[in-house]
Every structure is written in structure tokens, then in C-alpha cells.
Design an enzyme around this catalytic site. Structure first.
Site, mmCIF file in Angstrom:
data_model
loop_
_atom_site.group_PDB
_atom_site.id
_atom_site.type_symbol
_atom_site.label_atom_id
_atom_site.label_comp_id
_atom_site.label_asym_id
_atom_site.label_seq_id
_atom_site.Cartn_x
_atom_site.Cartn_y
_atom_site.Cartn_z
ATOM 1 N N GLU A 76 14.454 -2.101 15.574
ATOM 2 C CA GLU A 76 14.286 -1.191 16.708
ATOM 3 C C GLU A 76 14.668 -1.932 17.968
ATOM 4 O O GLU A 76 14.348 -3.113 18.126
ATOM 5 C CB GLU A 76 12.848 -0.692 16.819
ATOM 6 C CG GLU A 76 12.667 0.133 18.109
ATOM 7 C CD GLU A 76 11.462 1.045 18.133
ATOM 8 O OE1 GLU A 76 10.465 0.725 17.465
ATOM 9 O OE2 GLU A 76 11.529 2.072 18.839
ATOM 10 N N CYS A 83 10.215 4.625 17.859
ATOM 11 C CA CYS A 83 10.058 5.613 18.932
ATOM 12 C C CYS A 83 11.321 5.755 19.763
ATOM 13 O O CYS A 83 11.542 6.779 20.400
ATOM 14 C CB CYS A 83 8.887 5.236 19.824
ATOM 15 S SG CYS A 83 7.317 5.464 19.001
ATOM 16 N N ASN A 138 10.992 10.505 13.570
ATOM 17 C CA ASN A 138 10.165 9.305 13.510
ATOM 18 C C ASN A 138 8.759 9.625 13.990
ATOM 19 O O ASN A 138 8.580 9.976 15.171
ATOM 20 C CB ASN A 138 10.752 8.209 14.411
ATOM 21 C CG ASN A 138 9.843 6.995 14.474
ATOM 22 O OD1 ASN A 138 9.728 6.247 13.516
ATOM 23 N ND2 ASN A 138 9.139 6.804 15.599
ATOM 24 N N GLU A 139 7.801 9.544 13.097
ATOM 25 C CA GLU A 139 6.390 9.732 13.454
ATOM 26 C C GLU A 139 6.166 11.015 14.249
ATOM 27 O O GLU A 139 5.313 11.061 15.131
ATOM 28 C CB GLU A 139 5.882 8.552 14.286
ATOM 29 C CG GLU A 139 5.849 7.240 13.559
ATOM 30 C CD GLU A 139 5.130 6.133 14.339
ATOM 31 O OE1 GLU A 139 4.726 6.379 15.492
ATOM 32 O OE2 GLU A 139 4.984 5.036 13.776
HETATM 33 O O1 AHR Z 1 7.265 -0.593 15.693
HETATM 34 C C1 AHR Z 1 6.859 -0.247 16.956
HETATM 35 C C2 AHR Z 1 6.588 1.238 17.081
HETATM 36 O O2 AHR Z 1 5.517 1.588 16.273
HETATM 37 C C3 AHR Z 1 7.690 2.143 16.644
HETATM 38 O O3 AHR Z 1 8.604 2.374 17.636
HETATM 39 C C4 AHR Z 1 6.973 3.386 16.297
HETATM 40 O O4 AHR Z 1 7.656 4.128 15.315
HETATM 41 C C5 AHR Z 1 5.617 2.930 15.863
HETATM 42 O O5 AHR Z 1 4.621 3.661 16.430
#
Ligand code: AHR
Length: 740
Positions: free
Chosen positions: A133, A337, A467-468
Site C-alpha cells: 500500500e 484504504c 477494500n474493507e
Molecule cells: O494496512 C493499513 C490499513 O489498514 C489499510 O489501508 C486498510 O485496508 C486497513 O484498515
């Protein structure tokens, strides 16, 4: 019963027993083959069970035979008085064989499930990978090798309070020169890259007027290495202007220098190669114009030529090499995120990140800085290919982060989705990505890949959507549209869905229900938990429904970088291997963090401008990555408790190697028993790798105190006892005997 009767019965019983034994064995092997467990002779328990049953048959069946012959057939004969003396023998035999076959097979099958003996199964070949990320300066100022910060003057207060196009730049007028500097945006290099600097040189004096950039906390130079400088310049007033390019050291001394002369009133790219005269961990790039006039400057870049695999617009050799050393089977990118973004306008749009770097659309990073997207989707795919990892791009599900306007800690203004009338275009973007990765070079998007220098496909097989994301109607409606379109156009692509940010709870449960209902191939679970949670939850996947979606453990970490944390993760990873038939992919998160620029801790690999600091957790990932297999065997090691003493055993069909991983998260030496009787042709010599030390040690500094894997050799027998040091992770690896 006459003598003749007894003889007949015994003969019949023998035939029945042998036939039923053979049939039941065959049946069992066929079942195993269909289930993917193969025809392995190490299933000796199966053989044993059949033999027992044959003996049982000999002892018991004469009586059954008698009963059948004397009662059933007698009655039948009374009811239907036909002569079936011969047929009855055959029918008896048939009944016996069938009954015995069913009994034998049933008992063997039951044993294969419940037996304490070894059971084997195929496991995912893509099991352990990495989660990249762009967080903690993982891309700009990190993996992406660009040494100039804010190279195209696009920083803004929206990225970070107080930032502007001059951030990381210094206006310099050495030697009594004077002039001025401003930012303009009319007629830029490209409309996607709107801002540039206008430099007016009123009086160059002895040393000129210019700009200085110190990169991300100083530009690191290595003596003798070469650096590729490039800049776009447009001459706005005056005639040809000589411009000196320098790399200056921490002490201000010139380390390397070259000159260019402007010669165009249109934007023109100038390039030069600079050779560092000395090593310096904190140099600067100086661009200084030495004649009166006005010039516009943009896209100022300095790259080490020594990038990973010497790729242009490439990656930092040391960081990329450290990731490659894990031997990850896949790379997820570009987040986290970052993917769904801070508001709809901040969602990650992959199309903005390809093509010439000066034409890419930059944007703020949800983690409070800027994304130049110089490291874009082409570079991610190329890196995957360079290290033999499957690409796993994740795209937004057309909704932004539910914490937009806030943060994952405090929450935000809520999730929003793209208007439904925009979904057609958005879905097309998703489909275009698949064409970009896999389409022929003469397809619309495949041609763009080819233009970037890669005519062959990248062979994408996974794509993540979301994502989430909160499991709202807004999310579901959009996810469904995207997923169904992907499956309709590219049925072979595996869609990875999302089930929230914790190992249980509403989002998790609803996410799984929705994923099952949608028949999503893989669902992405995330959890950051205490180390003890990882010890306690090693049976988490044992009971997962094998007929539903597979699992991607997309983000997990045990909230710390101590040896203790790393060992708890290692123990958990043995249970992931055990469940490698349902867990398809797993990646620790986050992967990278630049020291002094972290928004999240812990991370797997820390770095600064000159060094890389792998954590102990990193070595655990590396050991699993380098010792993965594609077939799992249970019950090879005994003396475990599946919590603080855990183990897994795999074989790797590529090398033929047998690999045992055993973790001791206790403060005392622990002895386990290893039984390798199920494996033939193994060498006696084994390679032993051990990671151990004091539980509270952390590694992310350079120094002799670091805990590193220690490799030795040993010789083993078929069965042996093995002592695990306190707080240790041990890997034993055997090769197959060579066949000559
Ligand atoms: O890994 C850090 C963050 O944790 C990521 O961006 C997110 O997907 C999770 O909440």
C-alpha cells in the site's frame, strides 16, 4: 451343516473376502484421487484397515453365509419353489461382496477423516504474498526510485496542511544574483500536470539564479554510480540560457555537475547523466540558470541508473530486492484504504497512473501526503513479473471510504457511491484493466501496455473489488454490477470481494453472506489483533465451508515487531498452511514504512534514504515464502498443542523437497517427535533454519543485536525427536535422493 456345506462356505467366504478387499481398496483410492489426495502408498493405514477387515471376514462370514443360506433362501424356496441351488451361491456371493465392500470403504473413509494418522491435501500455490500500500511513503520516497521530491510542483494544501507547489524546493541566488520565482499553469507540459515554475533571472551575477531540491530528507549518492537527470524547460524570454545541474554534498561541495543550454520556446525534455564523485547520504540537486531571461521548468527528475533490474522509471534496488527475497507468490497493490480513497474524487483510478509520467494525474494520498503515481499500474505489473509474483490489483467498488473526511481512528462523513448513471463508464474502466493486463497488443488497452514496452500480456488472474467497504446497499449494488460484468466478459478472472476490517462482527458476517450469495471466488479478510489472538485462533479455518468462496487473508499483523509477535504470526501461518485448501492467499500488512514518515505501525520493512531494516516479522514471511509447498501433510509432528507449539509439513512438487516448520512460543525448550515414515527417498541430510532469541527483541535498526535466521545442517532418521529452543521458529528441509 455337512462337510460339503462347510467347505463351500469357506471357499465362498475366501473369494468374497478377497474380492471385497480389492474392491474396497480400489473404491477408496478412486475417492482419494477425485478428492485430490492421489494414489499415495503412504496411506498404509488404509491397507492395514483392509487387512483387518479381511481377517474379520474370514472369521465372521461363514456364520453369515450359513444364516443366509439356511434362512433367507429356505424361506424364498418355500415362497417360490424353483430350483435355484446354483443361483443362490452367486447371489450369496454378491450380497457378501457388496456388504463387505461398503463396510470396508466406509470404515476407511471414516478413518481418513478422523484418524490420528497423516492426511494430505493440495494447498494453494499462491498462498503467501505481499500487500503493497502507498502508506508510510511506501511509493514516493520509498520503493519508487525517484530522488526528487515534488518533481512536478503539484504538491498542494489538499495533500497536507501547509504544502504548496514549492514544497521541498528552495529558491537560490548564490553570488549576489537576483531574480524571482512563481508558479504558473497556462500552457503546461500536459493538462494533467498543470503547475510549473517560472524562473526569472534578472541578474545572474557570478553564480546564477535557481532551485534546489533535497529529495526526501536528502538525496543519497554512491560514489561512482550514475544518475539520470531530466527536466522539461520552455524558454519564455531571452535567448539560449545556460543551465548548470549539480549534485551538491551535505557540506555544499559540488559532487557532480553537468550543463545544458535551453534552445526552445516550446516545452522540451533535456536529459543528462551525472556520475557521483563521492558517497553522500544527504546530497541536493541544484539547477541554476546563468544568463538573463525567463524560463519555465517542470518534471524535474533524478533517478539512480541502478534501479531494480535496471528498469527505467524503476524501483529502489535495495527495497525491491528485500521484497523479492520473500519470494512472494503475489503482490496486492496499491492498497488498502488508498484504493477507495478519501471521498469519491479521491478513489484510485488506475488509468490516471499509466503512460508517460508527465501525463499522469496525480492526487492526494489518503494517508496525508501526495501521490505522484510515477509508480503506477504499469510499474506494479512489471515488478510482479520481475519477481515471479501474481499481480493482484485492487480497484474501488465505486464507493469511497466510509471514513472519508475523517480517519480510520475517528470515523468520517460516511460512504458514498458513484451515481448509477456513471457506473457504465466505471465498469468499463474495470474491464479495460483486464484488457490492459491480458489483451493482445493490438487491442485498445493492450496497445497501451505494448507502447509502455510490454507487448506480451501480464497474465492477470485475480482482481480485487473494494477494500474493507461498509456492507451497505450502496456498496452491494455497485459491487454486484462490477462483479457480474467481470464474470460475463472474463469468466476466468477470480474476483476478490471484501468482508470488512475485523475477523468477526456485522461487516464480516454480512460480507460473507453477500459474497456467498454472489458466488464470489475469494473474500478478503483483514485483522490486526494481539499476538495471543493469533495463538488462540489456529483452528479458525478448520471448519470453513470448503464449497463456498476461498479466503484471502489480505491484511493481518499482530501489532508489534518483537520476536514474540513474529513467532505468534509464524504459529498462525502454520495453521494457514494447514488450511491452504480454503485459504488461497495471505499477506501481512502493511509492507513498507519510511522511518520518520509512518502513519501506521507496525510494518514489515522499514527504510530510510540509504538503508533497509527488515523486521523479525519480515524474516518469518521470508522463511515461509522460501519454504512453501503445494501439498500439506497432517500429524507428521507430534507433541504439539496447536497454540504455543505449532507445526506444519508440506512438500513442494517443483523441488520434491519436504519441509517442516515448527514454532515454539514458550519460554522453555520443547521436544517434539517427527515421523517421516510416510515419505520415501528422502535424503538423510536436512537443512535446519532457526529464528530464535529473546522474545522482546526488535530488529528495525542496523546492528549486531538483530535476530536473523541461522542456517545449519543435520542428519535425521525416519523417526526422531527434535528439541525446539525457547521462543523459536525452526524449519527442517529435506531433498529427495537423486534417482541415479
Ligand atoms: O494496512 C493499513 C490499513 O489498514 C489499510 O489501508 C486498510 O485496508 C486497513 O484498515
Amino acid at each position: 451343516m455337512s462337510k460339503d456345506d462347510i467347505l463351500k462356505t469357506v471357499v465362498l467366504t475366501m473369494i468374497g473376502a478377497v474380492v471385497s478387499f480389492t474392491l474396497s481398496l480400489l473404491l477408496q483410492l478412486i475417492v482419494k484421487a477425485i478428492k485430490g489426495d492421489g494414489f499415495k502408498s503412504e496411506n498404509s493405514y488404509c491397507l492395514f484397515s483392509c487387512l483387518i477387515s479381511v481377517i474379520g471376514t474370514f472369521v465372521a462370514l461363514p456364520f453369515y453365509m450359513n444364516i443366509i443360506c439356511k434362512t433367507v433362501f429356505k424361506k424364498l424356496h418355500i415362497m417360490f419353489p424353483i430350483q435355484f441351488k446354483n443361483i443362490r451361491i452367486l447371489i450369496s456371493l454378491f450380497i457378501l461382496i457388496t456388504a463387505n465392500t461398503v463396510l470396508n470403504s466406509g470404515s476407511i473413509y471414516a478413518q481418513s477423516i478422523h484418524s490420528e494418522k497423516s492426511v494430505q491435501k493440495r494447498i494453494s500455490t499462491d498462498l503467501f504474498g505481499v500487500f503493497f500500500e502507498d502508506i508510510n511513503y511506501a511509493a514516493d520516497g520509498g520503493l519508487y526510485a525517484e530522488l526528487v521530491q515534488n518533481r512536478s510542483f503539484e504538491y498542494s494544501p489538499a495533500d497536507h496542511t501547509g504544502w504548496n507547489p514549492f514544497t521541498a524546493w528552495e529558491y537560490i541566488t548564490p553570488g549576489y544574483a537576483y531574480g524571482n520565482i512563481s508558479v504558473a499553469s497556462n500552457q503546461p507540459v500536459h493538462e494533467n500536470n498543470p503547475h510549473y515554475v517560472v524562473l526569472t533571472i534578472e541578474e545572474p551575477a557570478k553564480e546564477g539564479v535557481g532551485l534546489k531540491n533535497s529529495g526526501f530528507n536528502g538525496i543519497p549518492l554512491i560514489s561512482g554510480d550514475t544518475y539520470l537527470f531530466s527536466i522539461y524547460i520552455r524558454q519564455l524570454a531571452g535567448s539560449a540560457i545556460p543551465v548548470t545541474i549539480q549534485l551538491t554534498g551535505r557540506d555544499g561541495k559540488v559532487n557532480a555537475e553537468t550543463k545544458i543550454v535551453t534552445d526552445s520556446d516550446q516545452w522540451k525534455k533535456y536529459t543528462a547523466v551525472l556520475k557521483a564523485g563521492a558517497t553522500d547520504d544527504s546530497a541536493s540537486l541544484v539547477i541554476i540558470a546563468k544568463a538573463k531571461g525567463v524560463i519555465a521548468l517542470d518534471e524535474v527528475s533524478l533517478f539512480p541508473q541502478n534501479t531494480y533490474k535496471n528498469e527505467p522509471n524503476g524501483l529502489r534496488n535495495d527495497i525491491a530486492g528485500t521484497i523479492a527475497a520473500i519470494k512472494p507468490r503475489f503482490i496486492r497493490f496499491p492498497g488498502g484504504c488508498l484504493v477507495h480513497g478519501d471521498g469519491l474524487g479521491n478513489m484510485y483510478r488506475w488509468k490516471n497512473t499509466i503512460g508517460p509520467v508527465e501525463q499522469r494525474i496525480q492526487q492526494k494520498n489518503i494517508w496525508g501526503y501526495h501521490q505522484s503515481v510515477g509508480l503506477g499500474f504499469f510499474e506494479y505489473f512489471r515488478f510482479c513479473e520481475d519477481i515471479g509474483a501474481e499481480p493482484l490489483p485492487v480497484l474501488p467498488a465505486a464507493v469511497c471510504c466510509q471514513n472519508s473526511g475523517g480517519s480510520w481512528r475517528i470515523g468520517g462523513t460516511g460512504q458514498h457511491g458513484l451515481a448509477l448513471q456513471e457506473m457504465g463508464d466505471y465498469i468499463q474502466d474495470v474491464l479495460d484493466l483486464i484488457e490492459y493486463a491480458n489483451g493482445p497488443a493490438n487491442s485498445v488497452w493492450g496497445a497501451k501496455r505494448a507502447a509502455a514496452g510490454h507487448p506480451l500480456p501480464f497474465n492477470l488472474k485475480y482482481i480485487g473489488i473494494g477494500n474493507e467497504d461498509q456492507q451497505s446497499d450502496t456498496f452491494r449494488e455497485r459491487f454486484k454490477l462490477i462483479q457480474e460484468a467481470v464474470k460475463q466478459h472474463y469468466p476466468a478472472i477470480n474476483v476478490v470481494g471484501t468482508v470488512g476490517w475485523s475477523p468477526d462482527g456485522t461487516e464480516f458476517t454480512q460480507g460473507w453472506q453477500f459474497g456467498k450469495q454472489q458466488k464470489v471466488e475469494i473474500l478478503d479478510e483483514h485483522y490486526y489483533m494481539n499476538p495471543d489472538w493469533f495463538l488462540r485462533n489456529q483452528h479458525r479455518y478448520d471448519q470453513y465451508d470448503r464449497s463456498g468462496p476461498k479466503v484471502y487473508i489480505g491484511e493481518y499483523a499482530s501489532r508489534g515487531n518483537t520476536l514474540y509477535n513474529a513467532l505468534c504470526e509464524a504459529a498462525y501461518m502454520t495453521s494457514i498452511e494447514k488450511n491452504g485448501d480454503i485459504v488461497q492467499l495471505a499477506s501481512y500488512a502493511p509492507l513498507l514504512a519510511r522511518k520518520g514518515n509512518t502513519q501506521w505501525n507496525p510494518n514489515l520493512i522499514y527504510f530510510d534514504q540509504t538503508n533497509v531494516y527488515p523486521t523479525i516479522n519480515y524474516y518469518v514471511q521470508q522463511l515461509f515464502g522460501n519454504n512453501s509447498g503445494n501439498r500439506y501433510y497432517s500429524h507428521i509432528v507430534t507433541g504439539l498443542n496447536d497454540s504455543s507449539i505449532a507445526a506444519s509439513c508440506v512438500t513442494d512438487s517443483l523441488t520434491g523437497d519436504l519441509i517442516l516448520k515448527i514454532v515454539n512460543v514458550e519460554d522453555t525448550l520443547h521436544m517434539v517427535h517427527v515421523n517421516l515414515a510416510a515419505f520415501r527417498n528422502l535424503e538423510k541430510n536436512a537443512v535446519v533454519t532457526v529464528l530464535s532469541g529473546r522474545p522482546q527483541t526488535i530488529n528495525n535498526v542496523t546492528g549486531v543485536t538483530n535476530i536473523l535466521p541461522v542456517v545449519t545442517a543435520t542428519q535425521t532418521t525416519k523417526t526422531f525427536d527434535w528439541n525446539l529452543p525457547p521462543y523459536s521458529f525452526t524449519i527442517l528441509r529435506w531433498k529427495q535422493k537423486s534417482k541415479q
